[in-house]
Scaffold this motif. Structure first.
Motif, PDB file in Angstrom:
ATOM      1  N   GLU A 103       0.851  -1.180   0.000  1.00 58.57           N
ATOM      2  CA  GLU A 103       0.000   0.000   0.000  1.00 58.57           C
ATOM      3  C   GLU A 103       0.895   1.241   0.000  1.00 58.57           C
ATOM      4  N   LEU A 104       0.290   2.390  -0.292  1.00 57.80           N
ATOM      5  CA  LEU A 104       0.991   3.670  -0.309  1.00 57.80           C
ATOM      6  C   LEU A 104       0.222   4.649   0.563  1.00 57.80           C
ATOM      7  N   TRP A 105       0.938   5.391   1.399  1.00 56.63           N
ATOM      8  CA  TRP A 105       0.320   6.435   2.212  1.00 56.63           C
ATOM      9  C   TRP A 105       0.787   7.773   1.685  1.00 56.63           C
ATOM     10  N   ILE A 106      -0.162   8.655   1.372  1.00 57.37           N
ATOM     11  CA  ILE A 106       0.141  10.011   0.944  1.00 57.37           C
ATOM     12  C   ILE A 106      -0.291  10.948   2.072  1.00 57.37           C
ATOM     13  N   TRP A 107       0.681  11.683   2.579  1.00 59.62           N
ATOM     14  CA  TRP A 107       0.437  12.588   3.696  1.00 59.62           C
ATOM     15  C   TRP A 107       0.174  13.991   3.166  1.00 59.62           C
ATOM     16  N   VAL A 126     -15.514  12.990   6.147  1.00 63.74           N
ATOM     17  CA  VAL A 126     -14.431  12.328   5.419  1.00 63.74           C
ATOM     18  C   VAL A 126     -14.943  10.967   4.970  1.00 63.74           C
ATOM     19  N   LEU A 127     -14.745  10.653   3.704  1.00 60.98           N
ATOM     20  CA  LEU A 127     -15.155   9.346   3.184  1.00 60.98           C
ATOM     21  C   LEU A 127     -14.143   8.282   3.599  1.00 60.98           C
ATOM     22  N   ASP A 128     -14.643   7.106   3.963  1.00 58.95           N
ATOM     23  CA  ASP A 128     -13.756   6.003   4.337  1.00 58.95           C
ATOM     24  C   ASP A 128     -12.997   5.475   3.126  1.00 58.95           C
ATOM     25  N   GLU A 129     -13.712   5.330   1.992  1.00 62.83           N
ATOM     26  CA  GLU A 129     -13.107   4.783   0.780  1.00 62.83           C
ATOM     27  C   GLU A 129     -13.629   5.511  -0.451  1.00 62.83           C
ATOM     28  N   VAL A 130     -12.767   5.641  -1.453  1.00 59.12           N
ATOM     29  CA  VAL A 130     -13.160   6.085  -2.786  1.00 59.12           C
ATOM     30  C   VAL A 130     -12.414   5.209  -3.786  1.00 59.12           C
ATOM     31  N   THR A 131     -12.885   5.198  -5.006  1.00 57.09           N
ATOM     32  CA  THR A 131     -12.224   4.393  -6.040  1.00 57.09           C
ATOM     33  C   THR A 131     -11.098   5.194  -6.688  1.00 57.09           C
ATOM     34  N   SER A 163      -4.987   8.450   1.864  1.00 54.82           N
ATOM     35  CA  SER A 163      -4.823   9.900   1.961  1.00 54.82           C
ATOM     36  C   SER A 163      -4.979  10.232   3.436  1.00 54.82           C
ATOM     37  N   LYS A 164      -3.864  10.673   4.063  1.00 59.99           N
ATOM     38  CA  LYS A 164      -3.860  10.875   5.514  1.00 59.99           C
ATOM     39  C   LYS A 164      -3.349  12.264   5.861  1.00 59.99           C
ATOM     40  N   ASN A 165      -3.687  12.710   7.063  1.00 69.21           N
ATOM     41  CA  ASN A 165      -3.325  14.031   7.547  1.00 69.21           C
ATOM     42  C   ASN A 165      -2.042  13.955   8.366  1.00 69.21           C
ATOM     43  N   SER A 166      -0.983  14.617   7.895  1.00 66.48           N
ATOM     44  CA  SER A 166       0.284  14.574   8.622  1.00 66.48           C
ATOM     45  C   SER A 166       0.210  15.344   9.944  1.00 66.48           C
ATOM     46  N   PHE A 167      -0.784  16.235  10.094  1.00 62.66           N
ATOM     47  CA  PHE A 167      -0.952  16.978  11.342  1.00 62.66           C
ATOM     48  C   PHE A 167      -1.858  16.236  12.326  1.00 62.66           C
ATOM     49  N   GLN A 170      -3.331  10.186  13.754  1.00 60.23           N
ATOM     50  CA  GLN A 170      -4.218   9.212  14.398  1.00 60.23           C
ATOM     51  C   GLN A 170      -5.552   9.079  13.671  1.00 60.23           C
ATOM     52  N   LYS A 171      -5.903  10.045  12.833  1.00 57.69           N
ATOM     53  CA  LYS A 171      -7.172   9.976  12.091  1.00 57.69           C
ATOM     54  C   LYS A 171      -7.040   8.954  10.968  1.00 57.69           C
ATOM     55  N   PRO A 172      -8.132   8.237  10.674  1.00 57.67           N
ATOM     56  CA  PRO A 172      -8.026   7.124   9.720  1.00 57.67           C
ATOM     57  C   PRO A 172      -7.743   7.509   8.276  1.00 57.67           C
ATOM     58  N   GLY A 173      -8.189   8.676   7.824  1.00 54.90           N
ATOM     59  CA  GLY A 173      -7.972   9.064   6.437  1.00 54.90           C
ATOM     60  C   GLY A 173      -8.934   8.367   5.494  1.00 54.90           C
ATOM     61  N   THR A 174      -8.647   8.473   4.200  1.00 56.33           N
ATOM     62  CA  THR A 174      -9.467   7.857   3.156  1.00 56.33           C
ATOM     63  C   THR A 174      -8.623   6.849   2.401  1.00 56.33           C
ATOM     64  N   LYS A 175      -9.186   5.677   2.177  1.00 59.43           N
ATOM     65  CA  LYS A 175      -8.499   4.633   1.413  1.00 59.43           C
ATOM     66  C   LYS A 175      -8.990   4.681  -0.037  1.00 59.43           C
ATOM     67  N   ILE A 176      -8.034   4.715  -0.963  1.00 65.84           N
ATOM     68  CA  ILE A 176      -8.355   4.733  -2.393  1.00 65.84           C
ATOM     69  C   ILE A 176      -8.105   3.335  -2.928  1.00 65.84           C
ATOM     70  N   VAL A 177      -9.141   2.730  -3.493  1.00 68.22           N
ATOM     71  CA  VAL A 177      -9.112   1.316  -3.880  1.00 68.22           C
ATOM     72  C   VAL A 177      -9.636   1.131  -5.310  1.00 68.22           C
ATOM     73  N   PRO A 178      -9.397  -0.038  -5.912  1.00 73.02           N
ATOM     74  CA  PRO A 178      -9.883  -0.263  -7.280  1.00 73.02           C
ATOM     75  C   PRO A 178     -11.395  -0.151  -7.416  1.00 73.02           C
ATOM     76  N   ARG A 179     -12.133  -0.689  -6.451  1.00 72.58           N
ATOM     77  CA  ARG A 179     -13.597  -0.653  -6.529  1.00 72.58           C
ATOM     78  C   ARG A 179     -14.176  -0.751  -5.124  1.00 72.58           C
TER      79      ARG A 179
END
Length: 196
Positions: A103-107, A126-131, A163-167, A170-179
């Motif tokens: 996986e890749l984390w973008i801060w 904040v959306l949990d997942e997007v494609t 997609s995560k917040n560097s500040f 601890q927040k979960p962020g959004t996971k970008i997935v194929p579907r």
């Protein structure tokens, strides 16, 4: 144009070493190969895969954390190139694909991809997942929150992206997935505000 990136990696690697982590600064020009379209280069994935694996995998196997510059690389004959605005995220995705990352984390400076612009809609979420498709459309059509081609190297290998917040790590962020299962209606607005 990539001097700031190079200096930043030296500083980050030095700080990590001061904290007891084995780390080494790496200029992406040693690992990433691009075409010669300066300022908007396209990766040469086969050459990059060979270079990146030869340089970075031995470091990882020895427990050394490579701190790699973003935004830059080199042509097949070694001339410096840059990827353009937001190119650090693109560099990360190129290396993730070349190294077969899980996986890749973008801060960034926001909690993830939101349902609306919070400046206009105070109770957006904040959306949990997007494609990949949704995220790519947001990158192309919304504010410049990441490089529009960031997802391209990851799609074939279906490597998920966070997609995560560097500040607020601890927040979960959004996971970008194929579907995702049955998305309904309007889904997302670009991450707000942007810092690029």
């Amino acid at each position: 144009m990539a001097i700031g990136e190079r200096l930043s990696t030296l500083l980050v690697a030095a700080w990590l070493r001061s904290q007891g982590t084995r780390a080494e600064a790496v200029n992406a020009a040693q690992a990433i190969r691009h075409d010669a379209v300066f300022g908007n280069a396209t990766p040469l994935m086969e050459a990059t895969r060979a270079k990146a694996r030869a340089l970075l995998l031995p470091m990882l196997e020895q427990g050394v954390l490579p701190v790699v510059t973003g935004f830059n690389g080199a042509t097949a004959d070694g001339r410096p190139t840059t990827l353009g605005r937001g190119g650090s995220d693109f560099s990360a995705s190129i290396l993730a694909a070349a190294l077969d990352a899980s996986e890749l984390w973008i801060w960034t400076d926001v909690d993830g991809i939101m349902t609306a612009d919070p400046r206009l809609v105070p109770d957006c979420a904040v959306l949990d997942e997007v494609t990949y498709r949704e995220a790519a459309e947001l990158a192309y059509n919304g504010p410049r929150c990441w490089h529009p081609r960031t997802l391209a190297p990851l799609i074939e290998k279906q490597i998920p992206v966070w997609s995560k917040n560097s500040f607020a790590p601890q927040k979960p962020g959004t996971k970008i997935v194929p579907r995702i299962a049955a998305p309904v209606g309007a889904r997302a607005s670009p991450p707000w505000p942007t810092w690029r």
